[in-house]
Design a protein around this motif. Structure first.
Motif, PDB file in Angstrom:
ATOM      1  N   ALA A 110      -3.165   6.012  -3.493  1.00 17.40           N
ATOM      2  CA  ALA A 110      -3.053   7.060  -4.514  1.00 17.40           C
ATOM      3  C   ALA A 110      -2.057   8.133  -4.080  1.00 17.40           C
ATOM      4  CB  ALA A 110      -4.422   7.686  -4.774  1.00 17.40           C
ATOM      5  N   ALA A 111      -2.094   8.521  -2.808  1.00 15.03           N
ATOM      6  CA  ALA A 111      -1.178   9.546  -2.292  1.00 15.03           C
ATOM      7  C   ALA A 111       0.264   9.057  -2.360  1.00 15.03           C
ATOM      8  CB  ALA A 111      -1.552   9.902  -0.862  1.00 15.03           C
ATOM      9  N   MET A 112       0.491   7.782  -1.997  1.00 10.41           N
ATOM     10  CA  MET A 112       1.845   7.222  -2.046  1.00 10.41           C
ATOM     11  C   MET A 112       2.359   7.152  -3.477  1.00 10.41           C
ATOM     12  SD  MET A 112       1.221   4.242   0.798  1.00 10.41           S
ATOM     13  CE  MET A 112       2.828   3.484   0.711  1.00 10.41           C
ATOM     14  N   PRO A 135       5.244  -2.593   1.008  1.00 10.49           N
ATOM     15  CA  PRO A 135       6.131  -2.665  -0.170  1.00 10.49           C
ATOM     16  C   PRO A 135       6.032  -1.420  -1.051  1.00 10.49           C
ATOM     17  CG  PRO A 135       4.949  -4.744   0.123  1.00 10.49           C
ATOM     18  CD  PRO A 135       4.325  -3.752   1.055  1.00 10.49           C
ATOM     19  N   LEU A 136       4.828  -0.841  -1.156  1.00 14.60           N
ATOM     20  CA  LEU A 136       4.645   0.350  -1.983  1.00 14.60           C
ATOM     21  C   LEU A 136       5.410   1.539  -1.406  1.00 14.60           C
ATOM     22  CD1 LEU A 136       3.220   1.585  -4.452  1.00 14.60           C
ATOM     23  CD2 LEU A 136       1.285   2.142  -2.950  1.00 14.60           C
ATOM     24  N   ARG A 138       8.164   1.400   0.278  1.00 20.46           N
ATOM     25  CA  ARG A 138       9.576   1.197  -0.053  1.00 20.46           C
ATOM     26  C   ARG A 138       9.848   1.498  -1.534  1.00 20.46           C
ATOM     27  NH1 ARG A 138       8.703  -3.060   3.691  1.00 20.46           N
ATOM     28  NH2 ARG A 138       8.200  -4.556   2.035  1.00 20.46           N
ATOM     29  N   GLU A 139       8.929   1.041  -2.378  1.00 21.38           N
ATOM     30  CA  GLU A 139       9.102   1.247  -3.828  1.00 21.38           C
ATOM     31  C   GLU A 139       9.101   2.727  -4.185  1.00 21.38           C
ATOM     32  OE1 GLU A 139       6.414   0.747  -7.850  1.00 21.38           O
ATOM     33  OE2 GLU A 139       6.066  -0.684  -6.219  1.00 21.38           O
ATOM     34  N   LYS A 140       8.188   3.490  -3.582  1.00 22.14           N
ATOM     35  CA  LYS A 140       8.044   4.909  -3.908  1.00 22.14           C
ATOM     36  C   LYS A 140       8.963   5.811  -3.083  1.00 22.14           C
ATOM     37  CE  LYS A 140       4.861   4.195  -6.977  1.00 22.14           C
ATOM     38  NZ  LYS A 140       5.131   4.483  -8.416  1.00 22.14           N
ATOM     39  N   GLY A 141       9.617   5.237  -2.072  1.00 20.98           N
ATOM     40  CA  GLY A 141      10.524   6.029  -1.237  1.00 20.98           C
ATOM     41  C   GLY A 141       9.808   7.065  -0.401  1.00 20.98           C
ATOM     42  N   VAL A 142       8.571   6.754   0.030  1.00 24.03           N
ATOM     43  CA  VAL A 142       7.815   7.701   0.855  1.00 24.03           C
ATOM     44  C   VAL A 142       7.822   7.248   2.314  1.00 24.03           C
ATOM     45  CG1 VAL A 142       6.328   8.398  -1.055  1.00 24.03           C
ATOM     46  CG2 VAL A 142       5.603   6.524   0.428  1.00 24.03           C
ATOM     47  N   LEU A 226       3.829  -2.066  10.490  1.00 15.46           N
ATOM     48  CA  LEU A 226       4.601  -0.830  10.603  1.00 15.46           C
ATOM     49  C   LEU A 226       6.070  -1.080  10.925  1.00 15.46           C
ATOM     50  CD1 LEU A 226       2.308   1.680  12.542  1.00 15.46           C
ATOM     51  CD2 LEU A 226       3.380   2.079  10.323  1.00 15.46           C
ATOM     52  N   PHE A 227       6.302  -2.043  11.823  1.00 18.96           N
ATOM     53  CA  PHE A 227       7.653  -2.227  12.340  1.00 18.96           C
ATOM     54  C   PHE A 227       8.321  -3.514  11.851  1.00 18.96           C
ATOM     55  CE2 PHE A 227       5.151   0.205  15.517  1.00 18.96           C
ATOM     56  CZ  PHE A 227       5.735   1.448  15.254  1.00 18.96           C
ATOM     57  N   GLY A 228       7.673  -4.217  10.921  1.00 21.45           N
ATOM     58  CA  GLY A 228       8.284  -5.369  10.289  1.00 21.45           C
ATOM     59  C   GLY A 228       8.600  -6.508  11.226  1.00 21.45           C
ATOM     60  N   VAL A 229       7.670  -6.807  12.135  1.00 16.11           N
ATOM     61  CA  VAL A 229       7.885  -7.898  13.091  1.00 16.11           C
ATOM     62  C   VAL A 229       6.815  -8.963  12.896  1.00 16.11           C
ATOM     63  CG1 VAL A 229       8.960  -6.391  14.810  1.00 16.11           C
ATOM     64  CG2 VAL A 229       6.481  -6.747  14.875  1.00 16.11           C
TER      65      VAL A 229
END
Length: 244
Positions: A110-112, A135-136, A138-142, A226-229
């Motif tokens: 909700a915050a994002m 993904p959220l 990235r979508e929201k740019g937060v 977090l780090f996409g690994v």
């Protein structure tokens, strides 16, 4: 410039440390505080930091709190509805999510969706919903900023290294309170031994998870998101606590 934050889990270890930072820096304003059932400590926090909104998970405790702070200009909410309201409080730029367990997922989302940056100290959010959260973001740019010490250290190490491919993450661990115990010694370990954390008061669940090293497994999964690994790129390195 005044930074405005909401803290979910304000009476726990991370929450109280966050408020120490607020107390020290003087340029951070608390807009909302949320906790589980600690009426006394939350009342003290309300009187010191003067948020516009406070929330207790337990409705009966929330009634106690309303009576205790009737002289203050603060709204007292309860339950998931109150937690969600705190997470999206219009004044906040950043939400510190330090509640325990999966109840942190909905308020974080909700915050994002409301455009808030997240200071994340709730492992379960990524362990169980990382495929939704990342993904959220990235979508929201937060921004998703890790607060836990190990992940925060890794995050800081990676700043300015965007062009340098990440090969492996070394996640440090103390080995828990029973590091070095023989099998015979481990057979005699009792519940009260596992609940004696040498440094922090974190509640029974997290203390047991720490003692059994289950917590480190959760941190591996958290690092993966977090780090996409990939999982096999995260290696746990056990070191004596004095070295860490």
């Amino acid at each position: 410039m005044m930074k405005k934050i909401a803290i979910l889990g304000s009476t726990g270890s991370i929450g109280t440390q966050t408020l120490e930072v607020v107390r020290y820096n003087k340029d951070i304003q608390v807009t909302a505080l949320a906790a589980g059932s600690n009426v006394k400590l939350l009342e003290e926090q309300i009187r010191e930091f003067k948020p516009r909104l406070a929330c207790l998970w337990d409705e009966e405790k929330a009634k106690e709190l309303r009576a205790a702070v009737a002289d203050m200009d603060v709204k007292v909410a309860s339950g998931m509805e109150g937690l969600m309201e705190a997470a999206v409080s219009p004044e906040a730029d950043l939400v510190v999510t330090a509640v325990v367990g999966m109840i942190g997922i909905r308020p974080t989302i909700a915050a994002m969706e409301a455009g808030k940056d997240i200071a994340l100290a709730n492992k379960e959010t990524l362990v169980t919903a990382g495929h939704i959260i990342m993904p959220l973001a990235r979508e929201k740019g937060v921004k998703l900023l890790p607060v836990d010490s190990e992940h925060s250290a890794i995050f800081q190490c990676l700043q300015g290294a965007a062009s340098n491919p990440l090969h492996k993450i070394l996640l440090t661990a103390s080995g828990g309170p029973f590091r070095g115990f023989t099998r015979e010694q481990l057979e005699k370990v009792r519940l009260e031994d596992a609940l004696k954390h040498p440094n922090w008061s974190m509640g029974h669940k997290i203390t047991i998870d720490s003692s059994t090293m289950v917590n480190k497994g959760l941190e591996v999964m958290e690092a993966r998101w977090l780090f996409g690994v990939e999982m096999d790129q995260v290696q746990v390195v056990v070191q004596p606590a004095s070295i860490i």
